[in-house]
Enzyme design. Structure first.
Site, PDB file in Angstrom:
ATOM      1  N   ARG A  19       3.507 -75.074 -93.978  1.00 32.73           N
ATOM      2  CA  ARG A  19       4.618 -75.502 -94.815  1.00 32.73           C
ATOM      3  C   ARG A  19       4.470 -76.954 -95.268  1.00 32.73           C
ATOM      4  NH1 ARG A  19       9.973 -77.265 -93.097  1.00 32.73           N
ATOM      5  NH2 ARG A  19      11.187 -77.465 -94.991  1.00 32.73           N
ATOM      6  N   LYS A  45      21.992 -71.252 -84.930  1.00 32.79           N
ATOM      7  CA  LYS A  45      21.130 -71.541 -83.788  1.00 32.79           C
ATOM      8  C   LYS A  45      21.795 -71.218 -82.466  1.00 32.79           C
ATOM      9  CE  LYS A  45      18.167 -74.940 -85.443  1.00 32.79           C
ATOM     10  NZ  LYS A  45      17.123 -75.640 -84.841  1.00 32.79           N
ATOM     11  N   CYS A  50       0.197 -85.734 -44.628  1.00 32.38           N
ATOM     12  CA  CYS A  50      -0.713 -85.914 -43.490  1.00 32.38           C
ATOM     13  C   CYS A  50      -1.257 -87.334 -43.382  1.00 32.38           C
ATOM     14  CB  CYS A  50      -1.869 -84.919 -43.575  1.00 32.38           C
ATOM     15  SG  CYS A  50      -2.978 -85.248 -44.946  1.00 32.38           S
ATOM     16  N   LEU A  56      16.421 -74.491 -93.821  1.00 34.02           N
ATOM     17  CA  LEU A  56      17.742 -73.869 -93.853  1.00 34.02           C
ATOM     18  C   LEU A  56      18.804 -74.815 -93.319  1.00 34.02           C
ATOM     19  CD1 LEU A  56      16.963 -70.320 -92.411  1.00 34.02           C
ATOM     20  CD2 LEU A  56      17.152 -71.012 -94.797  1.00 34.02           C
ATOM     21  N   GLU A  70      18.460 -61.807 -89.073  1.00 35.16           N
ATOM     22  CA  GLU A  70      17.106 -61.706 -88.506  1.00 35.16           C
ATOM     23  C   GLU A  70      16.950 -62.697 -87.361  1.00 35.16           C
ATOM     24  OE1 GLU A  70      14.502 -62.730 -91.735  1.00 35.16           O
ATOM     25  OE2 GLU A  70      15.401 -61.268 -93.077  1.00 35.16           O
ATOM     26  N   LYS A 101      15.473 -65.753 -85.521  1.00 33.12           N
ATOM     27  CA  LYS A 101      14.801 -66.955 -86.025  1.00 33.12           C
ATOM     28  C   LYS A 101      13.641 -67.263 -85.085  1.00 33.12           C
ATOM     29  CE  LYS A 101      15.776 -71.696 -87.526  1.00 33.12           C
ATOM     30  NZ  LYS A 101      14.587 -72.251 -86.936  1.00 33.12           N
ATOM     31  N   CYS A 131      -1.381 -89.570 -48.242  1.00 31.78           N
ATOM     32  CA  CYS A 131      -0.715 -88.280 -48.420  1.00 31.78           C
ATOM     33  C   CYS A 131       0.655 -88.296 -47.742  1.00 31.78           C
ATOM     34  CB  CYS A 131      -1.576 -87.175 -47.820  1.00 31.78           C
ATOM     35  SG  CYS A 131      -0.773 -85.567 -47.883  1.00 31.78           S
ATOM     36  N   CYS A 188      -5.196 -85.116 -52.197  1.00 32.36           N
ATOM     37  CA  CYS A 188      -5.344 -85.282 -50.753  1.00 32.36           C
ATOM     38  C   CYS A 188      -6.595 -84.519 -50.331  1.00 32.36           C
ATOM     39  CB  CYS A 188      -4.125 -84.724 -50.010  1.00 32.36           C
ATOM     40  SG  CYS A 188      -4.413 -84.554 -48.231  1.00 32.36           S
ATOM     41  N   ASP A 216      10.528 -68.857 -83.326  1.00 26.59           N
ATOM     42  CA  ASP A 216      10.203 -70.257 -83.081  1.00 26.59           C
ATOM     43  C   ASP A 216       8.690 -70.451 -83.142  1.00 26.59           C
ATOM     44  OD1 ASP A 216      10.561 -72.873 -82.553  1.00 26.59           O
ATOM     45  OD2 ASP A 216      11.118 -72.625 -80.450  1.00 26.59           O
ATOM     46  N   CYS A 273      -4.116 -80.708 -43.684  1.00 29.17           N
ATOM     47  CA  CYS A 273      -2.864 -81.134 -44.319  1.00 29.17           C
ATOM     48  C   CYS A 273      -1.862 -79.987 -44.333  1.00 29.17           C
ATOM     49  CB  CYS A 273      -3.157 -81.625 -45.729  1.00 29.17           C
ATOM     50  SG  CYS A 273      -1.677 -82.062 -46.646  1.00 29.17           S
ATOM     51  N   ASP A 275     -11.031 -48.001 -78.017  1.00 25.70           N
ATOM     52  CA  ASP A 275     -11.826 -49.154 -78.441  1.00 25.70           C
ATOM     53  C   ASP A 275     -13.207 -48.719 -78.908  1.00 25.70           C
ATOM     54  OD1 ASP A 275      -9.690 -50.578 -77.681  1.00 25.70           O
ATOM     55  OD2 ASP A 275     -10.653 -51.647 -76.017  1.00 25.70           O
ATOM     56  N   ALA A 276     -13.785 -47.774 -78.156  1.00 28.15           N
ATOM     57  CA  ALA A 276     -15.152 -47.359 -78.471  1.00 28.15           C
ATOM     58  C   ALA A 276     -15.213 -46.668 -79.839  1.00 28.15           C
ATOM     59  CB  ALA A 276     -15.677 -46.434 -77.384  1.00 28.15           C
ATOM     60  N   GLU A 277     -14.194 -45.856 -80.109  1.00 33.32           N
ATOM     61  CA  GLU A 277     -14.184 -45.163 -81.406  1.00 33.32           C
ATOM     62  C   GLU A 277     -14.027 -46.163 -82.552  1.00 33.32           C
ATOM     63  OE1 GLU A 277     -12.149 -40.864 -80.304  1.00 33.32           O
ATOM     64  OE2 GLU A 277     -10.918 -42.660 -80.213  1.00 33.32           O
ATOM     65  N   TYR A 335       8.860 -62.540 -93.646  1.00 34.46           N
ATOM     66  CA  TYR A 335      10.308 -62.353 -93.787  1.00 34.46           C
ATOM     67  C   TYR A 335      10.876 -62.724 -95.147  1.00 34.46           C
ATOM     68  CZ  TYR A 335      10.038 -67.219 -92.091  1.00 34.46           C
ATOM     69  OH  TYR A 335       9.702 -68.528 -91.905  1.00 34.46           O
ATOM     70  N   GLU A 360       6.224 -66.403 -90.392  1.00 38.18           N
ATOM     71  CA  GLU A 360       6.176 -67.287 -89.236  1.00 38.18           C
ATOM     72  C   GLU A 360       5.005 -66.883 -88.348  1.00 38.18           C
ATOM     73  OE1 GLU A 360       8.615 -69.444 -89.446  1.00 38.18           O
ATOM     74  OE2 GLU A 360       8.839 -70.386 -87.477  1.00 38.18           O
TER      75      GLU A 360
HETATM   76  S1  IVH Z   1      14.089 -67.845 -93.930  1.00 39.34           S
HETATM   77  C1  IVH Z   1      14.487 -69.911 -97.829  1.00 39.34           C
HETATM   78  N1  IVH Z   1      13.807 -66.269 -91.867  1.00 39.34           N
HETATM   79  O1  IVH Z   1      13.202 -71.269 -89.497  1.00 39.34           O
HETATM   80  C2  IVH Z   1      14.142 -69.094 -96.651  1.00 39.34           C
HETATM   81  N2  IVH Z   1      13.194 -68.564 -91.631  1.00 39.34           N
HETATM   82  O2  IVH Z   1      14.603 -73.879 -91.452  1.00 39.34           O
HETATM   83  C3  IVH Z   1      13.765 -69.959 -95.536  1.00 39.34           C
HETATM   84  N3  IVH Z   1      12.265 -69.129 -89.433  1.00 39.34           N
HETATM   85  O3  IVH Z   1      11.270 -73.256 -91.532  1.00 39.34           O
HETATM   86  C4  IVH Z   1      13.353 -69.353 -94.301  1.00 39.34           C
HETATM   87  N4  IVH Z   1      12.416 -67.106 -88.579  1.00 39.34           N
HETATM   88  O4  IVH Z   1      10.021 -71.554 -90.220  1.00 39.34           O
HETATM   89  C5  IVH Z   1      13.660 -67.535 -92.347  1.00 39.34           C
HETATM   90  N5  IVH Z   1      13.567 -64.760 -90.125  1.00 39.34           N
HETATM   91  C6  IVH Z   1      13.428 -66.006 -90.616  1.00 39.34           C
HETATM   92  C7  IVH Z   1      12.890 -67.055 -89.830  1.00 39.34           C
HETATM   93  C8  IVH Z   1      12.795 -68.330 -90.377  1.00 39.34           C
HETATM   94  C9  IVH Z   1      12.042 -68.362 -88.369  1.00 39.34           C
HETATM   95  C10 IVH Z   1      11.987 -70.574 -89.487  1.00 39.34           C
HETATM   96  C11 IVH Z   1      11.238 -71.016 -90.691  1.00 39.34           C
HETATM   97  C12 IVH Z   1      12.057 -72.138 -91.306  1.00 39.34           C
HETATM   98  C13 IVH Z   1      13.080 -72.425 -90.263  1.00 39.34           C
HETATM   99  C14 IVH Z   1      14.457 -72.665 -90.899  1.00 39.34           C
END
Ligand code: IVH
Length: 671
Positions: free
Chosen positions: A138, A317, A414, A84, A115, A117, A411, A427, A119, A433, A34-36, A229, A177
């Site tokens: 978005r 999913k 007690c 999607l 890949e 997905k 409570c 309480c 969240d 208690c 960190d210091a560097e 992505y 994301e």
């Molecule tokens: S592809 C056209 N790849 O999932 C390409 N989406 O409805 C569209 N998400 O709103 C997205 N990881 O927010 C893609 N590896 C990933 C993702 C990803 C998360 C989310 C994205 C999208 C929702 C799918």
């Protein structure tokens, strides 16, 4: 230093800092201490203060700038940000891959990239000639909120694309994301709670709430990460597959998910899905499925889009972690600090492999807002390691609802009359208690505190109900003979518990502090206190002023700590615990002020304070302030119209701070 050498040095420093940011925030392989790193950063800040016209928007020093916005501007995306098609059934996935196969002229193009997905929330990052031009959420898919200033604060978002491995296209719109990792989410919530602010319900909400802040400084303080992505739009880009796109994104310096893979067919996709699902709890981030994408970009064009979805991608999913169940009853549970929480007891329901029967309804106001009653059908969510949540009630028009639950007046443990504190019901009988004592015992032995194996909720209940523990210190006097009498205890388990308590009796200072259960003082604050003061005696002697010098301790918490230690029962408990325990001293940060031993020289005028005041502030933190620059000078602070001292500092390579840099240093030193 003359202008030309400054230009050269600034460019070198920026390249070095970008490189080290990338190593740290993207590749997770830091090379500098960190210091560097700070030394490089400060030198760059100094040079930019000296030559303000050389300061450019893509400089690593410019991640946080400007004032809070009044509102977010609306921004049109470079290309629609579609969602999607999604499903959780194997059959739906097979229908999708079959449909794609039928739609293609040349099935040899049929290969997939799979890949995780993530969240979080989807953003667009637009680069013009390699520089970050704008960023947006978005929104409705066509237009979103302009959050450029906030995106700039994320170190995993390059301000300038790297061009050493491959050329940078003229225009590049990247989709990605924004997320917060599970561990960072837990730390963030702990911090919010210690500042008496409401925590976030899950990492996704935390990411969304942190990104959509009008003040970029708040966003900058949140542990957001952006994974790239997809390329939404580009001109001058030469890639032919998704796999290559991911590599290109990596080359340009983006954070790209390492769990992405290639798959040949539906069977391999299913195997990947199963593997990721099985390891889901161990991933550092939350995911809600996997995304399947056709690898070949020309084949994608052949397939095109429906009005809402691309025809070449699919979100496969995981079964939702939201389930429905019925509330059997609601009870009032008294915690270790006396807060009485309404808890829903539900018909057992399996959520993502874990059986859930209880969920907190938090407090009176939250209960009223959700209006859930015994007998109601409710939706329950489990997110990561977080306690299950009641999302809300499922309408059942034909069912007559029972009466609402009312918080008790006294409570349940007690019988003391309860008091209302904001939305909380408390309480006040802290030391009489039994429910609070059970909570304190359990907390004392918990992992973040003294980590005493075998001292869980059930044991705590027995110890109190059987009158073996009346005050916390009694724990240290427990004998095997007493414990074997308890239900569920045998010689071995009794012996183990006594040994575990004995083993915990020489605790590190921060663990001991955490174990005391001072309201609002969790693991992080306990560590800061220990590091700052070093010994328990020093902490017990500290007044509110001294406590607010500690990182993470504000005035409210300082007052709580002082009043906790001043309470006679607490003082006596601590004294009795100390008779039986040896609390270890902690290593402290260097004694004295945070600027102890540093020499400062001021030149030029400051806007926010006089030079005299600046000198005093620095001296108050232990710094020495002198009038002339030499090799022994640690910092030169240059305000407006600096004199020749500044040139000398730059010649000698001494870090130069502008006013903002100096204020930042004071703030850091003050923490
Ligand atoms: S592809 C056209 N790849 O999932 C390409 N989406 O409805 C569209 N998400 O709103 C997205 N990881 O927010 C893609 N590896 C990933 C993702 C990803 C998360 C989310 C994205 C999208 C929702 C799918």
């Amino acid at each position: 230093m003359n202008r030309q050498s400054a230009v050269d040095r600034i460019e070198t420093l920026r390249e070095q800092i970008r490189y080290h940011d990338h190593m740290y925030y993207v590749l997770d392989a830091p090379e500098l201490s960190d210091a560097e790193y700070d030394a490089l950063f400060r030198e760059l800040q100094g040079l930019e203060a000296l030559f303000p016209d050389l300061r450019t928007g893509d400089s690593p020093t410019q991640r946080v700038g400007g004032e809070p916005l009044g509102s977010f501007p609306s921004v049109q995306h470079e290309a629609p940000m579609l969602s999607l098609e999604s499903d959780q059934d194997e059959e739906a996935l097979r229908r999708f891959t079959d449909r794609v196969e039928r739609g293609l002229d040349n099935p040899s193009r049929l290969a997939w990239v799979v890949e995780p997905k993530l969240d979080g929330l989807s953003i667009e990052l637009v680069y013009e000639h390699g520089l970050l031009a704008r960023a947006s959420t978005r929104g409705d898919g066509l237009r979103g909120e302009g959050i450029t200033e906030n995106a700039r604060t994320m170190r995993s978002v390059p301000l300038r694309l790297r061009d050493d491995a491959r050329p940078v296209p003229e225009l590049l719109a990247v989709r990605g994301e924004v997320i917060i990792r599970v561990d960072a989410f837990e730390d963030l919530n702990e911090r919010l709670i210690s500042e008496e602010r409401p925590p976030f319900a899950n990492p996704r909400n935390a990411a969304a709430g942190s990104l959509r802040q009008l003040d970029p400084r708040i966003t900058a303080s949140r542990p957001l990460e952006a994974y790239a992505y997809d390329v939404l739009a580009s001109s001058g880009l030469d890639v032919s597959t998704q796999w290559e796109t991911l590599q290109a994104l990596r080359d340009w310096g983006f954070l790209v998910n390492d769990y992405s893979e290639r798959a040949a067919d539906a069977d391999e996709i299913l195997a990947y899905h199963a593997r990721i699902d099985a390891g889901r709890e161990d991933l550092p981030f939350e995911i809600d499925g996997v995304v399947i994408k056709l690898d070949d970009l020309e084949a994608r064009e052949e397939l095109g889009f429906t009005s809402r979805h691309p025809r070449w991608a699919f979100a496969f999913k995981f079964p939702p972690r939201v389930e429905q169940t019925r509330i059997e009853r609601i009870l009032a549970s008294v915690g270790r600090t006396g807060v009485v929480t309404p808890v829903a007891i539900m018909e057992p329901v399996n959520i993502g492999g874990v059986t859930v029967t209880r969920a907190s309804l938090h407090n009176r106001e939250e209960l009223a807002r959700k209006d859930v009653r015994p007998g109601d059908l409710v939706r329950i969510q489990r997110a990561g390691d977080v306690v299950p949540q009641v999302l809300g009630r499922v309408e059942e028009p034909d069912r007559e609802r029972g009466p609402a639950f009312r918080m008790p007046r006294t409570c349940p443990s007690c019988d003391t009359e309860l008091v209302e504190r904001g939305p909380f019901t408390v309480c006040p009988n802290s030391f009489g208690c039994r429910a609070q004592l059970k909570g304190r015992i359990q907390y004392f032995g918990s992992r973040g505190a003294l980590d005493i194996e075998g001292l869980g909720e059930e044991t705590a209940r027995l110890l109190v109900d059987e009158d073996l523990v009346e005050r916390l210190p009694d724990l240290l006097d427990l004998t095997v003979e007493q414990l074997v009498e308890l239900e569920g205890f045998a010689d071995l388990s009794a012996g183990n518990l006594v040994a575990a308590i004995e083993a915990a009796s020489k605790p590190e200072l921060h663990r001991f502090l955490a174990a005391l259960g001072i309201p609002e003082v969790g693991g992080a604050v306990s560590r800061s206190l220990a590091r700052h003061f070093g010994t328990l005696d020093a902490i017990l002697a500290a007044d509110e002023d001294a406590l607010t010098d500690v990182e993470g301790v504000g005035p409210i918490m300082a007052a709580r700590i002082v009043s906790f230690f001043g309470e006679p029962h607490n003082a006596e408990n601590i004294a009795r615990l100390r008779e039986r325990m040896q609390v270890q001293a902690a290593e402290t940060a260097p004694v004295g002020g945070a600027l102890e031993g540093k020499t400062f020289v001021f030149t030029g005028g400051m806007e926010s304070m006089s030079r005299g005041a600046a000198k005093k502030r620095a001296e108050a933190l232990g710094a020495k302030v002198t009038g002339s620059v030499s090799k022994k000078t640690d910092y030169v602070v240059a305000g407006a119209d600096p004199g020749s001292k500044l040139n000398k500092a730059v010649d000698l390579g001494i870090p130069v701070l502008d006013e903002a840099g100096f204020m930042k240093l004071l703030e850091e030193a003050d923490e």
